[in-house]
Design an enzyme around this catalytic site. Structure first.
Site, PDB file in Angstrom:
ATOM      1  NE  ARG A 110      52.276 -72.461-109.634  1.00 22.31           N
ATOM      2  CZ  ARG A 110      51.452 -73.028-110.425  1.00 22.31           C
ATOM      3  NH1 ARG A 110      51.242 -74.380-110.399  1.00 22.31           N
ATOM      4  NH2 ARG A 110      50.751 -72.480-111.033  1.00 22.31           N
TER       5      ARG A 110
ATOM      6  NE  ARG B 237      51.252 -66.023-109.126  1.00 21.23           N
ATOM      7  CZ  ARG B 237      50.195 -65.885-109.924  1.00 21.23           C
ATOM      8  NH1 ARG B 237      50.625 -65.667-111.248  1.00 21.23           N
ATOM      9  NH2 ARG B 237      48.734 -65.794-109.457  1.00 21.23           N
TER      10      ARG B 237
ATOM     11  CD  GLU C 262      64.070 -74.101-101.331  1.00 23.19           C
ATOM     12  OE1 GLU C 262      63.573 -73.458-102.349  1.00 23.19           O
ATOM     13  OE2 GLU C 262      63.818 -75.243-101.320  1.00 23.19           O
TER      14      GLU C 262
ATOM     15  CG  HIS D 168      44.755 -66.088-102.019  1.00 25.40           C
ATOM     16  ND1 HIS D 168      43.171 -65.855-102.647  1.00 25.40           N
ATOM     17  CD2 HIS D 168      45.589 -66.409-103.027  1.00 25.40           C
ATOM     18  CE1 HIS D 168      43.549 -66.649-103.782  1.00 25.40           C
ATOM     19  NE2 HIS D 168      44.855 -66.613-103.902  1.00 25.40           N
TER      20      HIS D 168
ATOM     21  NE  ARG E   4      48.063 -74.153-101.895  1.00 22.86           N
ATOM     22  CZ  ARG E   4      48.303 -74.944-103.079  1.00 22.86           C
ATOM     23  NH1 ARG E   4      47.673 -76.161-103.018  1.00 22.86           N
ATOM     24  NH2 ARG E   4      48.756 -74.455-104.114  1.00 22.86           N
TER      25      ARG E   4
HETATM   26  C1  LIG Z   1      43.310 -77.519-104.545  1.00 20.27           C
HETATM   27  C2  LIG Z   1      44.342 -77.002-105.331  1.00 20.27           C
HETATM   28  C3  LIG Z   1      44.659 -77.646-106.647  1.00 20.27           C
HETATM   29  C4  LIG Z   1      45.528 -77.187-107.662  1.00 20.27           C
HETATM   30  N1  LIG Z   1      45.948 -77.908-108.634  1.00 20.27           N
HETATM   31  C5  LIG Z   1      46.846 -77.384-109.684  1.00 20.27           C
HETATM   32  C6  LIG Z   1      47.216 -78.141-110.768  1.00 20.27           C
HETATM   33  O1  LIG Z   1      46.793 -79.221-111.044  1.00 20.27           O
HETATM   34  N2  LIG Z   1      48.343 -77.657-111.452  1.00 20.27           N
HETATM   35  C7  LIG Z   1      48.819 -76.595-111.312  1.00 20.27           C
HETATM   36  O2  LIG Z   1      49.536 -75.784-112.128  1.00 20.27           O
HETATM   37  N3  LIG Z   1      48.407 -75.442-110.316  1.00 20.27           N
HETATM   38  C8  LIG Z   1      47.441 -75.906-109.344  1.00 20.27           C
HETATM   39  N4  LIG Z   1      47.038 -75.295-108.298  1.00 20.27           N
HETATM   40  C9  LIG Z   1      47.614 -74.236-107.906  1.00 20.27           C
HETATM   41  C10 LIG Z   1      46.916 -72.621-108.394  1.00 20.27           C
HETATM   42  O3  LIG Z   1      46.397 -72.941-109.833  1.00 20.27           O
HETATM   43  C11 LIG Z   1      47.385 -71.537-108.028  1.00 20.27           C
HETATM   44  O4  LIG Z   1      48.558 -71.394-108.821  1.00 20.27           O
HETATM   45  C12 LIG Z   1      47.720 -71.722-106.381  1.00 20.27           C
HETATM   46  O5  LIG Z   1      46.643 -71.766-105.774  1.00 20.27           O
HETATM   47  C13 LIG Z   1      48.103 -70.089-106.062  1.00 20.27           C
HETATM   48  O6  LIG Z   1      47.086 -69.285-106.253  1.00 20.27           O
HETATM   49  P1  LIG Z   1      47.183 -67.773-106.736  1.00 20.27           P
HETATM   50  O7  LIG Z   1      47.865 -67.512-107.856  1.00 20.27           O
HETATM   51  O8  LIG Z   1      45.793 -67.082-106.627  1.00 20.27           O
HETATM   52  O9  LIG Z   1      48.091 -67.076-105.383  1.00 20.27           O
HETATM   53  P2  LIG Z   1      49.081 -65.993-105.430  1.00 20.27           P
HETATM   54  O10 LIG Z   1      50.293 -66.284-106.433  1.00 20.27           O
HETATM   55  O11 LIG Z   1      49.662 -65.868-104.121  1.00 20.27           O
HETATM   56  O12 LIG Z   1      48.483 -64.810-105.875  1.00 20.27           O
HETATM   57  C14 LIG Z   1      47.456 -64.149-105.029  1.00 20.27           C
HETATM   58  C15 LIG Z   1      46.552 -63.283-105.998  1.00 20.27           C
HETATM   59  O13 LIG Z   1      47.551 -62.131-106.556  1.00 20.27           O
HETATM   60  C16 LIG Z   1      47.053 -62.051-107.800  1.00 20.27           C
HETATM   61  N5  LIG Z   1      48.323 -62.270-108.526  1.00 20.27           N
HETATM   62  C17 LIG Z   1      49.562 -62.784-108.171  1.00 20.27           C
HETATM   63  N6  LIG Z   1      50.504 -62.870-109.101  1.00 20.27           N
HETATM   64  C18 LIG Z   1      49.977 -62.292-110.547  1.00 20.27           C
HETATM   65  C19 LIG Z   1      49.969 -62.203-112.011  1.00 20.27           C
HETATM   66  N7  LIG Z   1      51.318 -62.449-111.910  1.00 20.27           N
HETATM   67  N8  LIG Z   1      49.231 -61.767-112.563  1.00 20.27           N
HETATM   68  C20 LIG Z   1      48.060 -61.566-112.237  1.00 20.27           C
HETATM   69  N9  LIG Z   1      47.545 -61.533-110.794  1.00 20.27           N
HETATM   70  C21 LIG Z   1      48.435 -62.157-109.946  1.00 20.27           C
HETATM   71  C22 LIG Z   1      46.054 -63.117-108.329  1.00 20.27           C
HETATM   72  O14 LIG Z   1      44.672 -62.193-107.990  1.00 20.27           O
HETATM   73  C23 LIG Z   1      46.029 -63.967-107.364  1.00 20.27           C
HETATM   74  O15 LIG Z   1      44.640 -64.909-106.879  1.00 20.27           O
HETATM   75  C24 LIG Z   1      46.204 -75.921-107.221  1.00 20.27           C
HETATM   76  C25 LIG Z   1      45.766 -75.258-106.150  1.00 20.27           C
HETATM   77  C26 LIG Z   1      44.714 -75.669-105.404  1.00 20.27           C
HETATM   78  C27 LIG Z   1      44.642 -75.163-104.090  1.00 20.27           C
END
Ligand SMILES: Cc1cc2nc3c(=O)[nH]c(=O)nc-3n(C[C@H](O)[C@H](O)[C@H](O)COP(=O)(O)OP(=O)(O)OC[C@H]3O[C@@H](n4cnc5c(N)ncnc54)[C@H](O)[C@@H]3O)c2cc1C
Length: 304
Positions: free
Chosen positions: A112, A114, A120, A221, A226
């Site tokens: 998740r 990205r 892989e 981040h 995590r």
């Molecule tokens: C404790 C916990 C519980 C969770 N539970 C769930 C759940 O129940 N269901 C679920 O689906 N997910 C869940 N997640 C996953 C969560 O919603 C995020 O998808 C995941 O943590 C990745 O975070 P991120 O998108 O900030 O990270 P990254 O993908 O690494 O992105 C880093 C930052 O880059 C920016 N960014 C990246 N891509 C884009 C984009 N396309 N558009 C705009 N900005 C972008 C954002 O600012 C983002 O914060 C959980 C995560 C945690 C830590």
């Protein structure tokens, strides 16, 4: 972690072959390079390559012609300033490439994030190993009664034994069927199913592997989310080892990350007001705080 003697010899050979370089290196990271750190029962994390060090962050921030370092103490102050004020792009100048072996259900959470580059192991091309994550007894927890996304007390006795038996039996039976479906038998007129199809009956606790490359800003981040206590144990243990590695790689940046991100709390404007009123000696309740019941519960958990 189950590395074969040949794989261990390959790692030793990589560590033995040194090349002089003009590039910036980190002594702490050189000590980690290629070595496999065990995680869970068959998993691992190891650094395959990296770029940059603490000085490289300062070099980028100053857009310097030389190393960018004025004095170690100046660098520390600058790095802390950058982290404190979310001036994040200098941290993106450092990169790291990991080799990770992890259960598929952990990989689903990990992917998740990205902002990394991933390659892989192909289960279309290769046959997966008979390696499944079976939790250690202390990680075999019941569903939490207070948190739908968490675990509660540890299972014990007959219940724990039964759960472990089920996990092992299901994994072994699925793998036996996987092998059977893959195997051609000319005498019986059996062709053998394609690898890309046979894999679909394998459970999510089977191990996969990938190379995962990310810059330091986005790695922080990932680690903040995590390595946190709210993250699932099975991904948190990977994040914790990666924290140790990053601490050796860029000690000053890691110190700032620990201070301003990992150990920090973010405070809403309402919570800030309540803290100010408390410091002024006022007794504030949920009703007079302007916060919802949920916000107030979390506020009290943090601040008492
Ligand atoms: C404790 C916990 C519980 C969770 N539970 C769930 C759940 O129940 N269901 C679920 O689906 N997910 C869940 N997640 C996953 C969560 O919603 C995020 O998808 C995941 O943590 C990745 O975070 P991120 O998108 O900030 O990270 P990254 O993908 O690494 O992105 C880093 C930052 O880059 C920016 N960014 C990246 N891509 C884009 C984009 N396309 N558009 C705009 N900005 C972008 C954002 O600012 C983002 O914060 C959980 C995560 C945690 C830590």
């Amino acid at each position: 972690m189950s590395l074969t003697p040949e794989q261990l010899a390959e790692i030793d050979a990589q560590r033995a072959a040194t090349t002089p370089t003009l590039r910036a290196t980190s002594a702490g990271m050189e000590g980690r390079l290629y070595t496999a750190h065990p995680v869970l029962d068959h998993g691992l994390v190891r650094v395959i390559d990296y770029m940059g060090d603490d000085a490289a962050i300062c070099q980028a921030a100053r857009v310097s012609y030389g190393k960018g370092t004025k004095a170690v103490s100046d660098d520390r102050g600058l790095i802390r300033y950058l982290m404190r004020h979310w001036h994040s792009t200098p941290f993106e100048m450092c990169e790291v490439k990991f080799h990770v072996k992890l259960p598929v259900f952990v990989a689903r959470q990990w992917i998740r994030h990205r902002t990394a580059n991933v390659n892989e192991y192909s289960a279309r091309y290769s046959i997966l190993d008979r390696e499944f994550y079976i939790p250690a007894p202390e990680a075999l927890a019941a569903q939490s009664t207070v948190n739908n996304q968490g675990r509660g007390q540890v299972l014990e006795g007959a219940e724990a034994a039964r759960v472990l038996d089920v996990l092992r039996e299901d994994a072994m039976r699925a793998y036996d069927h996987y092998e059977d479906m893959l195997t051609p038998d000319e005498d019986a007129g059996k062709l053998g199913l394609a690898r890309e199809l046979a894999r679909m009956n394998l459970p999510a606790n089977i191990y996969t592997q990938w190379y995962w490359k990310i810059d330091l800003h986005n790695l922080f981040h990932f680690l903040r989310l995590r390595a946190d206590v709210h993250a699932q144990y099975e991904i948190r243990v990977y994040a914790q080892i990666m924290c140790d590695i990053v601490k050796d790689w860029v000690p000053q940046a890691y110190e700032a990350f620990e201070d301003y991100r990992l150990g920090a709390v973010s405070v809403s404007s309402k919570a800030k007001e309540v803290l100010k009123r408390r410091l002024a000696g006022e007794t504030v309740t949920q009703e007079t705080s302007g916060m919802s019941k949920g916000e107030w519960r979390e506020f009290v958990e943090e601040w008492g």
